[in-house]
Design a protein around this motif. Structure first.
Motif, PDB file in Angstrom:
ATOM      1  N   LEU A 147     -69.044  49.740 -69.504  1.00 28.76           N
ATOM      2  CA  LEU A 147     -67.731  49.421 -70.069  1.00 28.76           C
ATOM      3  C   LEU A 147     -66.830  50.646 -70.054  1.00 28.76           C
ATOM      4  N   ALA A 148     -67.380  51.804 -70.472  1.00 29.05           N
ATOM      5  CA  ALA A 148     -66.581  53.030 -70.563  1.00 29.05           C
ATOM      6  C   ALA A 148     -66.135  53.528 -69.191  1.00 29.05           C
ATOM      7  N   GLU A 149     -66.904  53.241 -68.170  1.00 33.25           N
ATOM      8  CA  GLU A 149     -66.554  53.692 -66.821  1.00 33.25           C
ATOM      9  C   GLU A 149     -65.270  53.042 -66.306  1.00 33.25           C
ATOM     10  N   CYS A 150     -64.847  51.955 -66.951  1.00 29.24           N
ATOM     11  CA  CYS A 150     -63.609  51.274 -66.539  1.00 29.24           C
ATOM     12  C   CYS A 150     -62.365  51.920 -67.157  1.00 29.24           C
ATOM     13  N   PHE A 151     -62.561  52.842 -68.116  1.00 26.21           N
ATOM     14  CA  PHE A 151     -61.421  53.446 -68.800  1.00 26.21           C
ATOM     15  C   PHE A 151     -60.807  54.551 -67.927  1.00 26.21           C
ATOM     16  N   PRO A 152     -59.485  54.715 -67.980  1.00 24.86           N
ATOM     17  CA  PRO A 152     -58.804  55.717 -67.139  1.00 24.86           C
ATOM     18  C   PRO A 152     -58.939  57.132 -67.694  1.00 24.86           C
ATOM     19  N   LEU A 153     -60.087  57.751 -67.487  1.00 30.55           N
ATOM     20  CA  LEU A 153     -60.320  59.114 -67.971  1.00 30.55           C
ATOM     21  C   LEU A 153     -59.511  60.119 -67.159  1.00 30.55           C
ATOM     22  N   PRO A 154     -58.793  61.014 -67.833  1.00 29.81           N
ATOM     23  CA  PRO A 154     -58.059  62.043 -67.085  1.00 29.81           C
ATOM     24  C   PRO A 154     -59.017  63.030 -66.432  1.00 29.81           C
ATOM     25  N   GLU A 155     -58.484  63.789 -65.493  1.00 28.12           N
ATOM     26  CA  GLU A 155     -59.274  64.834 -64.846  1.00 28.12           C
ATOM     27  C   GLU A 155     -59.681  65.869 -65.886  1.00 28.12           C
ATOM     28  N   ASP A 156     -60.881  66.414 -65.749  1.00 24.30           N
ATOM     29  CA  ASP A 156     -61.427  67.424 -66.671  1.00 24.30           C
ATOM     30  C   ASP A 156     -61.779  66.855 -68.046  1.00 24.30           C
ATOM     31  N   SER A 157     -61.821  65.529 -68.175  1.00 21.67           N
ATOM     32  CA  SER A 157     -62.163  64.919 -69.469  1.00 21.67           C
ATOM     33  C   SER A 157     -63.452  64.113 -69.372  1.00 21.67           C
ATOM     34  N   GLY A 158     -64.076  63.921 -70.503  1.00 22.98           N
ATOM     35  CA  GLY A 158     -65.303  63.140 -70.575  1.00 22.98           C
ATOM     36  C   GLY A 158     -65.298  62.262 -71.813  1.00 22.98           C
ATOM     37  N   LEU A 159     -66.308  61.417 -71.927  1.00 21.63           N
ATOM     38  CA  LEU A 159     -66.366  60.463 -73.025  1.00 21.63           C
ATOM     39  C   LEU A 159     -67.810  60.332 -73.507  1.00 21.63           C
ATOM     40  N   ARG A 174     -61.771  49.936 -75.996  1.00 23.28           N
ATOM     41  CA  ARG A 174     -60.557  50.339 -75.280  1.00 23.28           C
ATOM     42  C   ARG A 174     -59.441  50.698 -76.266  1.00 23.28           C
ATOM     43  N   ALA A 175     -59.352  49.974 -77.373  1.00 21.50           N
ATOM     44  CA  ALA A 175     -58.318  50.256 -78.374  1.00 21.50           C
ATOM     45  C   ALA A 175     -58.497  51.663 -78.945  1.00 21.50           C
ATOM     46  N   GLU A 176     -59.749  52.043 -79.229  1.00 20.13           N
ATOM     47  CA  GLU A 176     -59.973  53.384 -79.763  1.00 20.13           C
ATOM     48  C   GLU A 176     -59.771  54.446 -78.683  1.00 20.13           C
ATOM     49  N   PHE A 177     -60.196  54.153 -77.474  1.00 16.44           N
ATOM     50  CA  PHE A 177     -59.997  55.090 -76.371  1.00 16.44           C
ATOM     51  C   PHE A 177     -58.509  55.404 -76.192  1.00 16.44           C
ATOM     52  N   ASP A 178     -57.662  54.382 -76.246  1.00 18.21           N
ATOM     53  CA  ASP A 178     -56.218  54.584 -76.070  1.00 18.21           C
ATOM     54  C   ASP A 178     -55.651  55.491 -77.159  1.00 18.21           C
ATOM     55  N   LYS A 179     -56.150  55.344 -78.421  1.00 14.34           N
ATOM     56  CA  LYS A 179     -55.686  56.200 -79.520  1.00 14.34           C
ATOM     57  C   LYS A 179     -56.079  57.650 -79.282  1.00 14.34           C
ATOM     58  N   LEU A 180     -57.332  57.859 -78.874  1.00  9.63           N
ATOM     59  CA  LEU A 180     -57.814  59.219 -78.635  1.00  9.63           C
ATOM     60  C   LEU A 180     -57.083  59.860 -77.462  1.00  9.63           C
ATOM     61  N   LEU A 181     -56.830  59.077 -76.423  1.00  9.95           N
ATOM     62  CA  LEU A 181     -56.129  59.602 -75.247  1.00  9.95           C
ATOM     63  C   LEU A 181     -54.695  60.003 -75.604  1.00  9.95           C
ATOM     64  N   GLU A 182     -54.056  59.229 -76.473  1.00  8.75           N
ATOM     65  CA  GLU A 182     -52.696  59.559 -76.911  1.00  8.75           C
ATOM     66  C   GLU A 182     -52.682  60.894 -77.657  1.00  8.75           C
ATOM     67  N   LYS A 183     -53.700  61.119 -78.511  1.00  9.89           N
ATOM     68  CA  LYS A 183     -53.793  62.396 -79.229  1.00  9.89           C
ATOM     69  C   LYS A 183     -54.012  63.548 -78.262  1.00  9.89           C
ATOM     70  N   GLN A 184     -54.886  63.345 -77.276  1.00 16.63           N
ATOM     71  CA  GLN A 184     -55.161  64.406 -76.305  1.00 16.63           C
ATOM     72  C   GLN A 184     -53.913  64.744 -75.499  1.00 16.63           C
ATOM     73  N   ASN A 185     -53.176  63.725 -75.080  1.00 20.31           N
ATOM     74  CA  ASN A 185     -51.956  63.949 -74.304  1.00 20.31           C
ATOM     75  C   ASN A 185     -50.926  64.728 -75.106  1.00 20.31           C
ATOM     76  N   PHE A 186     -50.836  64.424 -76.401  1.00 19.57           N
ATOM     77  CA  PHE A 186     -49.911  65.157 -77.279  1.00 19.57           C
ATOM     78  C   PHE A 186     -50.268  66.642 -77.298  1.00 19.57           C
ATOM     79  N   LEU A 187     -51.578  66.925 -77.458  1.00 20.66           N
ATOM     80  CA  LEU A 187     -52.018  68.319 -77.522  1.00 20.66           C
ATOM     81  C   LEU A 187     -51.703  69.067 -76.236  1.00 20.66           C
TER      82      LEU A 187
END
Length: 398
Positions: A147-159, A174-187
């Motif tokens: 399931l996680a392999e379908c998520f759009p992981l950015p380069e240099d990132s892991g899950l 996916r809902a939680e992944f999107d929240k975490l990705l938004e925080k990472q993008n902000f940083l």
């Protein structure tokens, strides 16, 4: 089965956060009530100097605090100022996350591999790939990984998929992944423009992380006697864990303090004691040195039966179970040596296997390494937070 209770209270300037499992104290954390936790925070740090002979750098963060950064841990750094290469140099400004609190004479440690945790997932930068909790079954790990392999992981990132994700479907993950990705993008995009030394991400208080990390389906109750903390936990639950909000309770009984109701004062006293008695009449002696923790198992008041070998076996297994609890309760870490009662035959092998099984329940990485030629069991446990004894000293309880 619901068997976990989380208790948070404030008394005489000390904030205590306790976890009880089946009525027994399993974890205890103490902090000055006005202290701001550092562990997990992310800062715009500046490299003060690089010490090549220990292959480390010292990075300054908020409040002039100098932190230890191993050079081999500098992976996929997020620079606050553009650089032509990723080679660390004095004066560089970059994002760092506090990975270990200061302990005794040792400075706090930081890393450039940023990590953001949710209830089900941990999003990492600088550590690629998808991993799953070893506490999940092989089949469930494979299902969740797919399931996680379908998520759009950015380069240099892991899950990392946490134990709490067991049984979940793609929509919730996916809902939680999107929240975490938004925080990472902000940083990565915005936080790097903040003033040097400033904190750009504050980790949740320990009592919120204790709730978040609790395995789904085991939480019975969350109790606090502080109105401010009650509101903070309530708001957190509504946002992150609405299914658990009904388990939150504000304790308002004035005749009996919250810590007395759950015998937490006695629990703290026992956790700071050198000697730990077992039901059999045997006992543990836990001593601390500069380099390690040493635990001795003694037969004590245990009366030897006709079968001495079986009696020793039962004492050692009981001691191993209690030691696994004490490691977590006292937050012991680093190198730990245990001197069990002497055994022969397959006894040491059985004992080592039993200890490894018990350590699987520890949320901190803990390993039973081996038995030495002298019959001592070697344990290691990851260092992150200060030991309970050090926390108590800082709070004026010792």
């Amino acid at each position: 089965m619901d068997n976990t209770r989380i208790i948070t209270y404030i008394e005489k300037g000390v904030l205590a956060d306790a976890l009880l499992t089946d009525g027994r104290l399993t974890e205890l954390s103490l902090n000055p009530s006005d202290a701001r936790p550092l562990l997990g925070n992310i800062y715009v740090g500046r490299v003060k100097n690089i010490v090549k002979n220990i292959r480390a750098a010292f990075v300054e963060i908020e409040g002039g605090t100098l932190c230890y950064l191993p050079l081999e841990d500098v992976q996929a750094p997020v620079w606050a100022r553009p650089k032509k290469n990723d080679r660390l140099a004095e004066g560089d400004e970059l994002l760092v996350q506090l990975s270990r609190e200061a302990q005794k004479t040792k400075a706090p440690s930081v890393m450039t591999q940023l990590s953001l945790s949710g209830k089900y997932l941990v999003l990492t930068r600088g550590k690629q790939g998808i991993g799953c909790s070893a506490k999940l079954s092989a089949g469930e790990r494979q299902r969740l990984k797919e399931l996680a392999e379908c998520f759009p992981l950015p380069e240099d990132s892991g899950l990392i998929v946490r134990t709490n994700a067991e049984g979940l479907q793609e929509t919730e993950l996916r809902a939680e992944f999107d929240k975490l990705l938004e925080k990472q993008n902000f940083l990565i995009v915005q936080a790097v423009h903040r003033a040097v030394f400033s904190c750009v991400y504050r980790e949740r208080p320990a009592y919120l992380n204790s709730i978040l990390g609790n395995r789904s389906g085991t939480l019975k109750e969350i109790v606090t006697d502080d109105a401010h903390i009650f509101r903070e936990i309530r708001d957190f639950l509504r946002e992150e864990m609405p299914e658990e909000e009904g388990k939150l309770r504000l304790y308002e009984e004035r005749m009996q303090p919250l810590k007395s109701l759950y015998q937490l004062e006695k629990g703290l006293s026992d956790a700071l004691s050198e000697r730990v008695w077992l039901k059999s009449g045997a006992y543990l002696v836990i001593e601390h040195t500069e380099a390690m923790t040493v635990i001795d198992v003694n037969t004590g008041k245990c009366v030897t039966g006709k079968d001495k070998r079986e009696t020793v076996r039962k004492i050692n297994l009981e001691a191993a179970a209690e030691i696994s609890r004490q490691l977590r309760l006292r937050n012991l870490s680093g190198m730990i040596l245990v001197d069990f009662v002497d055994m022969d035959g397959d006894g040491p092998h059985e004992l080592l296997s039993f200890m490894r099984e018990r350590l699987r329940d520890d949320p901190m990485k803990a390993t039973a390494v081996d038995m030495t030629q002298l019959g001592l069991m070697e344990l290691t446990r990851r260092k992150q937070k200060k030991p309970l004894r050090e926390q108590a000293k800082e709070c004026g309880l010792l």
